[in-house]
Design an enzyme around this catalytic site. Sequence first.
Site, PDB file in Angstrom:
ATOM      1  N   ARG A 102      69.160  28.870  32.190  1.00  0.00           N
ATOM      2  CA  ARG A 102      70.763  29.291  32.627  1.00  0.00           C
ATOM      3  C   ARG A 102      70.971  30.424  31.423  1.00  0.00           C
ATOM      4  O   ARG A 102      71.114  29.887  30.281  1.00  0.00           O
ATOM      5  CB  ARG A 102      71.411  27.783  32.389  1.00  0.00           C
ATOM      6  CG  ARG A 102      72.929  28.247  32.617  1.00  0.00           C
ATOM      7  CD  ARG A 102      73.867  27.045  32.716  1.00  0.00           C
ATOM      8  NE  ARG A 102      73.771  26.576  34.117  1.00  0.00           N
ATOM      9  CZ  ARG A 102      74.646  25.718  34.710  1.00  0.00           C
ATOM     10  NH1 ARG A 102      75.541  25.330  34.009  1.00  0.00           N
ATOM     11  NH2 ARG A 102      74.193  25.335  35.926  1.00  0.00           N
ATOM     12  N   HIS A 129      73.234  31.782  41.535  1.00  0.00           N
ATOM     13  CA  HIS A 129      73.017  30.280  41.089  1.00  0.00           C
ATOM     14  C   HIS A 129      72.266  29.719  42.399  1.00  0.00           C
ATOM     15  O   HIS A 129      72.779  28.657  43.356  1.00  0.00           O
ATOM     16  CB  HIS A 129      74.382  29.681  41.138  1.00  0.00           C
ATOM     17  CG  HIS A 129      74.505  28.193  40.319  1.00  0.00           C
ATOM     18  ND1 HIS A 129      73.009  27.785  40.078  1.00  0.00           N
ATOM     19  CD2 HIS A 129      75.132  27.338  40.106  1.00  0.00           C
ATOM     20  CE1 HIS A 129      73.431  26.420  39.409  1.00  0.00           C
ATOM     21  NE2 HIS A 129      74.704  26.341  39.460  1.00  0.00           N
ATOM     22  N   GLN A 132      71.437  25.768  42.977  1.00  0.00           N
ATOM     23  CA  GLN A 132      73.108  24.976  43.615  1.00  0.00           C
ATOM     24  C   GLN A 132      72.828  25.321  45.205  1.00  0.00           C
ATOM     25  O   GLN A 132      73.149  24.102  45.886  1.00  0.00           O
ATOM     26  CB  GLN A 132      74.113  25.768  42.896  1.00  0.00           C
ATOM     27  CG  GLN A 132      75.515  25.338  43.735  1.00  0.00           C
ATOM     28  CD  GLN A 132      75.849  23.966  43.226  1.00  0.00           C
ATOM     29  OE1 GLN A 132      75.892  23.781  42.139  1.00  0.00           O
ATOM     30  NE2 GLN A 132      76.111  23.110  44.162  1.00  0.00           N
ATOM     31  N   ASP A 220      85.052  27.326  44.043  1.00  0.00           N
ATOM     32  CA  ASP A 220      84.625  26.934  42.713  1.00  0.00           C
ATOM     33  C   ASP A 220      85.595  27.391  41.615  1.00  0.00           C
ATOM     34  O   ASP A 220      86.757  27.859  42.175  1.00  0.00           O
ATOM     35  CB  ASP A 220      83.376  28.055  42.635  1.00  0.00           C
ATOM     36  CG  ASP A 220      82.610  28.014  41.125  1.00  0.00           C
ATOM     37  OD1 ASP A 220      82.922  27.133  40.598  1.00  0.00           O
ATOM     38  OD2 ASP A 220      81.902  28.823  40.991  1.00  0.00           O
ATOM     39  N   CYS A 260      81.100  23.529  43.806  1.00  0.00           N
ATOM     40  CA  CYS A 260      79.689  23.146  43.160  1.00  0.00           C
ATOM     41  C   CYS A 260      80.005  22.133  41.902  1.00  0.00           C
ATOM     42  O   CYS A 260      79.049  21.776  41.311  1.00  0.00           O
ATOM     43  CB  CYS A 260      79.155  24.462  42.847  1.00  0.00           C
ATOM     44  SG  CYS A 260      80.287  25.495  41.819  1.00  0.00           S
ATOM     45  N   ARG A 288      71.810  18.046  44.137  1.00  0.00           N
ATOM     46  CA  ARG A 288      71.066  18.743  43.331  1.00  0.00           C
ATOM     47  C   ARG A 288      69.729  17.925  42.845  1.00  0.00           C
ATOM     48  O   ARG A 288      68.839  18.841  42.700  1.00  0.00           O
ATOM     49  CB  ARG A 288      72.143  18.695  42.057  1.00  0.00           C
ATOM     50  CG  ARG A 288      73.306  19.295  42.187  1.00  0.00           C
ATOM     51  CD  ARG A 288      73.166  20.953  42.821  1.00  0.00           C
ATOM     52  NE  ARG A 288      72.621  21.785  41.869  1.00  0.00           N
ATOM     53  CZ  ARG A 288      73.206  22.417  40.712  1.00  0.00           C
ATOM     54  NH1 ARG A 288      74.362  21.973  40.414  1.00  0.00           N
ATOM     55  NH2 ARG A 288      72.310  23.196  39.869  1.00  0.00           N
TER      56      ARG A 288
HETATM   57  N1   CP Z   1      77.371  22.805  39.539  1.00  0.00           N
HETATM   58  C1   CP Z   1      76.556  23.260  38.390  1.00  0.00           C
HETATM   59  O1   CP Z   1      75.783  23.812  38.064  1.00  0.00           O
HETATM   60  O2   CP Z   1      77.026  22.094  37.563  1.00  0.00           O
HETATM   61  P1   CP Z   1      76.574  22.193  35.846  1.00  0.00           P
HETATM   62  O3   CP Z   1      77.281  23.573  35.217  1.00  0.00           O
HETATM   63  O4   CP Z   1      77.119  21.183  35.611  1.00  0.00           O
HETATM   64  O5   CP Z   1      75.171  22.203  35.829  1.00  0.00           O
HETATM   65  N1  NVA Z   2      80.960  29.938  38.726  1.00  0.00           N
HETATM   66  C1  NVA Z   2      80.631  28.813  37.642  1.00  0.00           C
HETATM   67  C2  NVA Z   2      79.574  27.881  38.224  1.00  0.00           C
HETATM   68  C3  NVA Z   2      79.468  26.779  37.494  1.00  0.00           C
HETATM   69  C4  NVA Z   2      78.548  25.869  37.930  1.00  0.00           C
HETATM   70  C5  NVA Z   2      80.111  29.327  36.377  1.00  0.00           C
HETATM   71  O1  NVA Z   2      79.349  30.214  36.238  1.00  0.00           O
HETATM   72  O2  NVA Z   2      80.924  28.857  35.509  1.00  0.00           O
END
Ligand code: CP
Ligand code: NVA
Length: 306
Positions: A102, A129, A132, A220, A260, A288
């Site tokens: 990430r 992502h 997801q 989101d 999400c 997930r």
């Molecule tokens: N939706 C999602 O990726 O959640 P987290 O940021 O908690 O991993």
């Molecule tokens: N768009 C959000 C998604 C989190 C899972 C972010 O990037 O923070």
Amino acid sequence: MRHLISIADLSNADITEILDIAADIKEKRRKGKITDLLKNKSLGMIFEKASTRTRVSFEVGMNDLGGNAIYLNSNDIQIGRGETVEDTAKVISSYLHAIIARVYDHETVVKLAGNSKVPVINALSDEEHPTQILADLLTIREYKNRISNLKFVWVGDGNNVCNSLILACAIVGMEMVAACPKGYEPDEKYIRKARELGGVITVTQDIKEAAKDADILYTDVWVSMGDEDEAEQRIKDLSDYQINKSLLDIAKPDVIVMHCLPAHREMEITAEVIDGPSSVVFEQAENRLHAHKAILLFLLDQKEEE
Ligand code: CP
Ligand code: NVA
């Protein structure tokens, strides 16, 4: 060997295969059956940003499959002190069987993959992502019995999750409408790519027109990780792009509402809707786990066949 950097790294047939694996292992877990297909395998999990769902579900998923997961906060490994992404990838991929990452900058996960001997999975970047999205598609299939010929409506910031959904809708044959305020439209690059893949995608500022006959309403956060400096402006600009009861009334009566997570009630979605009967967000979050196990099995089996 294959990586999962963009959801477009997968074909429609790949997605079906992953969803089938996910459905199967979900059922097995429900029945208490143990599947240790990843025994003696190790997953490295690099995180530059916070995570609840992605981190816990990948770690539990790996354990459920008989393997082992190692959480690598980027500040705790030498990457945080300037070791290059390339060197890191070369080294850790000689220990591990797969890597999730990430990252802030999408290029980081691209570089990791380019220098890794094992599959690299994008666990969220500023652009996409994909993990997801596989859980989202699994959830849609469970509720609608199909993932094609549906109207998918995105509401809010045209962000990383939106980019991946635009591509996914094109790949699986779902109509996609993104209702975003001016300046918050999804990246043109993703729209172009989706259209090249045969996708039917509309970007509009008219949230009510977008929501008409929607099978799925998805939103989101207004402030993604990395956008915190713009928080005040974003909240102002996105304030009309909320999923609430009056928007739901425009959609199909059996519309499902997705997010999400993490969610901010009374901002991008009202409590009444996210905690109401049309919401599938917690099933989506549970999925997930099943989707991530399926991704690991899919990518590692691929590797084993080579
Ligand atoms: N939706 C999602 O990726 O959640 P987290 O940021 O908690 O991993
Ligand atoms: N768009 C959000 C998604 C989190 C899972 C972010 O990037 O923070």
